[in-house]
Design a protein around this motif. Sequence first.
Motif, PDB file in Angstrom:
ATOM      1  N   ALA A  27       6.876   0.542  -8.360  1.00 23.77           N
ATOM      2  CA  ALA A  27       6.735   1.306  -6.791  1.00 23.77           C
ATOM      3  C   ALA A  27       6.148   2.823  -7.989  1.00 23.77           C
ATOM      4  N   GLY A  28       6.033   4.030  -9.120  1.00 20.10           N
ATOM      5  CA  GLY A  28       5.777   4.790  -9.386  1.00 20.10           C
ATOM      6  C   GLY A  28       7.368   5.378  -8.931  1.00 20.10           C
ATOM      7  N   TYR A  29       8.607   5.428  -8.937  1.00 19.86           N
ATOM      8  CA  TYR A  29       9.204   6.242  -8.426  1.00 19.86           C
ATOM      9  C   TYR A  29      10.138   6.523 -10.004  1.00 19.86           C
ATOM     10  N   GLU A  30      10.627   7.917 -10.115  1.00 22.88           N
ATOM     11  CA  GLU A  30      11.668   8.035 -10.715  1.00 22.88           C
ATOM     12  C   GLU A  30      12.942   7.758 -10.503  1.00 22.88           C
ATOM     13  N   VAL A  31      13.507   7.492 -11.730  1.00 21.09           N
ATOM     14  CA  VAL A  31      14.994   6.015 -10.510  1.00 21.09           C
ATOM     15  C   VAL A  31      16.260   7.278 -12.203  1.00 21.09           C
ATOM     16  N   VAL A  32      17.251   7.635 -11.367  1.00 22.49           N
ATOM     17  CA  VAL A  32      18.707   7.657 -12.368  1.00 22.49           C
ATOM     18  C   VAL A  32      19.245   6.911 -11.866  1.00 22.49           C
ATOM     19  N   VAL A  33      20.261   6.217 -12.753  1.00 24.58           N
ATOM     20  CA  VAL A  33      21.050   5.402 -11.538  1.00 24.58           C
ATOM     21  C   VAL A  33      22.370   5.760 -12.334  1.00 24.58           C
ATOM     22  N   LEU A  34      23.366   5.701 -11.428  1.00 26.84           N
ATOM     23  CA  LEU A  34      24.981   6.542 -11.251  1.00 26.84           C
ATOM     24  C   LEU A  34      26.001   4.781 -11.288  1.00 26.84           C
ATOM     25  N   ASP A  35      26.298   4.467 -12.458  1.00 24.80           N
ATOM     26  CA  ASP A  35      27.564   3.285 -12.412  1.00 24.80           C
ATOM     27  C   ASP A  35      28.768   2.873 -13.419  1.00 24.80           C
ATOM     28  N   ASN A  36      29.584   2.927 -12.691  1.00 24.31           N
ATOM     29  CA  ASN A  36      30.237   3.058 -13.862  1.00 24.31           C
ATOM     30  C   ASN A  36      30.509   1.618 -14.722  1.00 24.31           C
ATOM     31  N   LEU A  37      30.019   1.438 -14.195  1.00 29.19           N
ATOM     32  CA  LEU A  37      29.910  -0.600 -15.054  1.00 29.19           C
ATOM     33  C   LEU A  37      31.275  -1.543 -14.682  1.00 29.19           C
ATOM     34  N   SER A  38      32.204  -1.043 -13.520  1.00 30.61           N
ATOM     35  CA  SER A  38      32.937  -2.310 -13.259  1.00 30.61           C
ATOM     36  C   SER A  38      33.080  -3.426 -13.485  1.00 30.61           C
ATOM     37  N   ASN A  39      32.116  -3.067 -12.473  1.00 32.68           N
ATOM     38  CA  ASN A  39      30.978  -4.885 -12.350  1.00 32.68           C
ATOM     39  C   ASN A  39      29.354  -5.080 -12.271  1.00 32.68           C
ATOM     40  N   GLY A  40      29.257  -4.072 -13.825  1.00 28.67           N
ATOM     41  CA  GLY A  40      27.038  -3.593 -13.578  1.00 28.67           C
ATOM     42  C   GLY A  40      27.571  -3.661 -15.215  1.00 28.67           C
ATOM     43  N   HIS A  41      26.370  -3.687 -15.714  1.00 28.22           N
ATOM     44  CA  HIS A  41      25.462  -4.190 -17.433  1.00 28.22           C
ATOM     45  C   HIS A  41      25.166  -2.965 -17.089  1.00 28.22           C
ATOM     46  N   ARG A  42      25.608  -1.885 -18.958  1.00 26.84           N
ATOM     47  CA  ARG A  42      24.490  -1.989 -19.219  1.00 26.84           C
ATOM     48  C   ARG A  42      23.093  -2.395 -19.969  1.00 26.84           C
TER      49      ARG A  42
END
Length: 342
Positions: A27-42
Amino acid sequence: MSEAKTILVTGGAGYIGSHTVLCCLQAGYEVVVLDNLSNGHREAVERVEAIAGRAATFVQGDIQDESILDRIFSSHVIEAVIHFAGLKAVGESVQKPVEYYTVNVGGTLSLLAAMERAEVCNIVFSSSATVYGIEAPTPYQESLPRGTTSNPYGASKAMIERILEDLCVSNAGWSVVNLRYFNPIGAHESGRIGEDPQGIPNNLMPFIAQVAVGRRPQLSIFGGDYSTADGTCRRDYLHVMDLAEGHVQALGYLGNKGCHAFNLGTGTPVSVLEMVHAFERVTGVAIPYQIVERRAGDLPEFWADAQLAETALGWSAKRDLDAMMEDTWRWQSANPKGFTSQ
Ligand code: NAD
Ligand code: UFG
């Protein structure tokens, strides 16, 4: 040309977060992701960037760490936050209430304090249909009061909604959208990103998908004697891409001050047995199952009244049950072990 707006997405390496980061980039936004990867994946964020053909900024860190939050808010001009980060396993929350309240409620308070310091007053929050509680009449409507939640996970969502309401009372500059998700399933149509739970899946759809690829021998259906047509529980399953698109619509709504809640669901309930049969029909893969005891805390059925999201956000679920099954299967069969498959 005006500068692209920047969105901070907490929990953006997780299941719903990764699909939403994709929609925001597209949609054209810039995105900053903050995640500690406790249940997510790089890897999920890397694949999102490959699909979008655009990069996001990834920060590995915890929402409870105010120094990381302050650094993000001082080094980017953040327009709004989409807040997914948190713990979500209902059963585990009963065993570990302190951890759940600390991460979900405490983490949200840290985030809100950092937002106040940075004077960022726009937030979209991942709430849940669970906040309607155990006595609410169906279909659930936003005008209903929050009800009695039956576990610490649900209680943490209800508490956070209350905190966000109080914040809006304290300062008329805040704009809050609480999105109450029903049962998101499916995956991006590329099959490159999808749900990759750690350990034994708690939720129905990833369990069916893991039976289909041979990681689990059979599905246990929790209860066949409910007061529904086929005796199994009914839920409002919606495609994760519809849900992700709902967040982009919600970003557009944030100019409206105050605290707003919207159901994101299809408005149509489907039973567990109907889910199994739909998966078998669409994929041609048989799902062996056994009907076992009811699972503690399950409600017989609930679904959304999805009208308000359509009227206010211009959002409605577009993808049908067959698309949910096809896309789940494309993801799971190409990535039988999730993000570690390749
Ligand atoms: P998920 O576990 O895949 O995503 C959550 C992400 O947050 C993960 O990537 C995890 O690593 C990250 N995270 C957890 N604690 C963190 C912390 N302290 N600091 C930074 N990052 C942290 O879950 P999901 O299914 O994508 O759900 C996202 C949100 O939506 C959650 O808040 C969940 O409660 C809510 N929700 C989910 C459902 C559902 O059925 N999946 C339904 C209703 C609401
Ligand atoms: N089910 C089975 N076997 C399984 C897993 C689930 O029969 O192995 C059944 C459940 O008993 C229930 C239905 O499938 O009848 C759906 O269960 P899920 O665990 O997939 O979803 P829930 O409706 O229980 O809960 C989900 C999220 C919660 C959220 C809630 C409402 O997990 O976080 O939707 O949004 F609060």
